[in-house]
Design an enzyme around this catalytic site. Structure first.
Site, PDB file in Angstrom:
ATOM      1  N   ALA A  66     -16.291  38.080  36.077  1.00  0.00           N
ATOM      2  CA  ALA A  66     -17.385  38.837  35.388  1.00  0.00           C
ATOM      3  C   ALA A  66     -18.566  38.602  35.908  1.00  0.00           C
ATOM      4  O   ALA A  66     -18.761  37.474  36.543  1.00  0.00           O
ATOM      5  CB  ALA A  66     -17.238  38.422  33.995  1.00  0.00           C
ATOM      6  N   GLY A 111     -12.445  37.043  35.690  1.00  0.00           N
ATOM      7  CA  GLY A 111     -12.025  38.620  35.414  1.00  0.00           C
ATOM      8  C   GLY A 111     -11.220  38.920  36.599  1.00  0.00           C
ATOM      9  O   GLY A 111     -10.494  40.085  36.554  1.00  0.00           O
ATOM     10  N   GLU A 114      -7.865  37.986  36.252  1.00  0.00           N
ATOM     11  CA  GLU A 114      -7.255  38.714  35.077  1.00  0.00           C
ATOM     12  C   GLU A 114      -6.938  40.125  35.242  1.00  0.00           C
ATOM     13  O   GLU A 114      -5.905  40.767  34.778  1.00  0.00           O
ATOM     14  CB  GLU A 114      -8.324  38.484  33.893  1.00  0.00           C
ATOM     15  CG  GLU A 114      -8.362  36.962  33.337  1.00  0.00           C
ATOM     16  CD  GLU A 114      -9.561  36.801  32.439  1.00  0.00           C
ATOM     17  OE1 GLU A 114     -10.685  37.222  32.858  1.00  0.00           O
ATOM     18  OE2 GLU A 114      -9.351  36.281  31.338  1.00  0.00           O
ATOM     19  N   GLU A 134     -13.527  29.764  33.968  1.00  0.00           N
ATOM     20  CA  GLU A 134     -14.564  30.109  32.877  1.00  0.00           C
ATOM     21  C   GLU A 134     -14.990  28.710  32.356  1.00  0.00           C
ATOM     22  O   GLU A 134     -16.464  28.558  31.983  1.00  0.00           O
ATOM     23  CB  GLU A 134     -13.946  30.815  31.970  1.00  0.00           C
ATOM     24  CG  GLU A 134     -13.945  32.541  32.249  1.00  0.00           C
ATOM     25  CD  GLU A 134     -12.618  32.764  33.125  1.00  0.00           C
ATOM     26  OE1 GLU A 134     -11.973  31.739  33.843  1.00  0.00           O
ATOM     27  OE2 GLU A 134     -12.219  33.784  33.284  1.00  0.00           O
TER      28      GLU A 134
END
Ligand code: CO8
Length: 260
Positions: A66, A111, A114, A134
């Site tokens: 992200a 992300g 993911e 994270e």
């Protein structure tokens, strides 16, 4: 299709989507997530597409996570909404009615890891690095990582990856079981294309229903999963493709599937 952060190219039945923010190692900001969701919504009804390859722009990253800069100063509600927007985009990728191959050409972090986990098959360059860092930011994986990773590799290995926040080589991730194959960097896209061509030559409705059976069946009690499998199998007997497939076998020729 015209996007600011995505490049799309289609060659026959195979589409290639490139996440294209190389200056930020293809990090996912609000715009990428919005465009990814629109893209998936748009192509899901395109009967011409049989396989989608997703990769990252440049030679360094698939997606480095992200966009950390965009997260700074978010309120708790904005953070939750951002997580939901990403989950919606990735769910849309995961449920596309054809095979999706992640061609992981470099960093697949947070992300990015993911996103790869929402694809059906993960091929990686030998220089790819996967991780869910994270916790190094005081956060937790919230684009599906705490849910899809343990389903893919089991809770124990998933806990190690999530709690440590470490980066893992493509070979280790292959051992963990969520990377299908590792290739030399220069071969990755060709290998992804070869696999895509093989899948694209199969019965498209059969692949779509097999995907549905695998993915949704995985969440069901086996009794219900088996029932769904049988029902989907029955549905294939309404298609012209199943006549073509069986007929071609009997006539000793290659089938020509039309996708209906
Ligand atoms: N977000 C924004 N920009 C990034 C990101 C990112 N995730 N990753 C890299 N960049 C930018 C860098 O800031 C840098 O930009 P600039 O040149 O303007 O300074 C450029 O990309 C190149 O990066 P580096 O100079 O850092 O390249 P290196 O080769 O030195 O390092 C790394 C590469 C190791 C990949 C390093 O960039 C890195 O650690 N990136 C961050 C990885 C990470 O922690 N990702 C997880 C993010 S969190 C997440 O994905 C899910 C959390 C969801 C929470 C959402 C709630 C709201």
């Amino acid at each position: 299709m015209n996007f600011e952060t995505l490049l799309y190219q289609q060659d026959g039945h195979i589409g290639t989507l490139t996440i294209n923010r190389p200056q930020a190692l293809n990090a996912l900001n609000e715009n990428v997530l919005k465009e990814l969701k629109s893209f998936a919504d748009e192509i899901k009804t395109d009967k011409n597409i049989r396989v989608l390859i997703i990769t990252g722009s440049g030679d360094k990253a698939f997606v480095a996570g992200a966009d950390i800069k965009a997260m700074q100063g978010m309120s708790p509600k904005e953070a939750e909404d951002f997580s939901i927007a990403a989950q919606n985009a990735f769910n849309a990728v995961e449920t596309l009615p054809f095979a999706v191959i992640a061609a992981v050409n470099g960093f697949a972090l947070g992300g990015g890891c993911e996103l790869a986990l929402s694809c059906d098959i993960i091929l990686a360059s030998g220089k790819a690095k996967f991780g869910l860092p994270e916790v190094t930011l005081g956060l937790l994986p919230c684009f599906g990582g705490t849910q899809r990773l343990p389903r893919a590799i089991g809770l124990y290995k998933a806990r190690e990856m999530v709690f440590s926040g470490e980066f893992y080589s493509a070979d280790t991730c292959k051992e963990f079981g969520f990377v299908n194959h590792v290739f030399a960097p220069e071969d990755l896209l060709n290998e992804a294309q070869k696999l895509a061509e093989t899948i694209a030559s199969r019965g498209p409705v059969a692949v779509a229903k097999a995907k549905q059976s695998l993915n949704t069946g995985f969440e069901l009690h086996i009794k219900d999963g088996l029932q769904q499998e049988a029902a989907l199998f029955g549905e294939l007997f309404t298609t012209e493709d199943h006549n073509e497939g069986i007929g071609a076998f009997i006539e000793k020729r290659s089938p020509e599937f039309k996708g209906n």
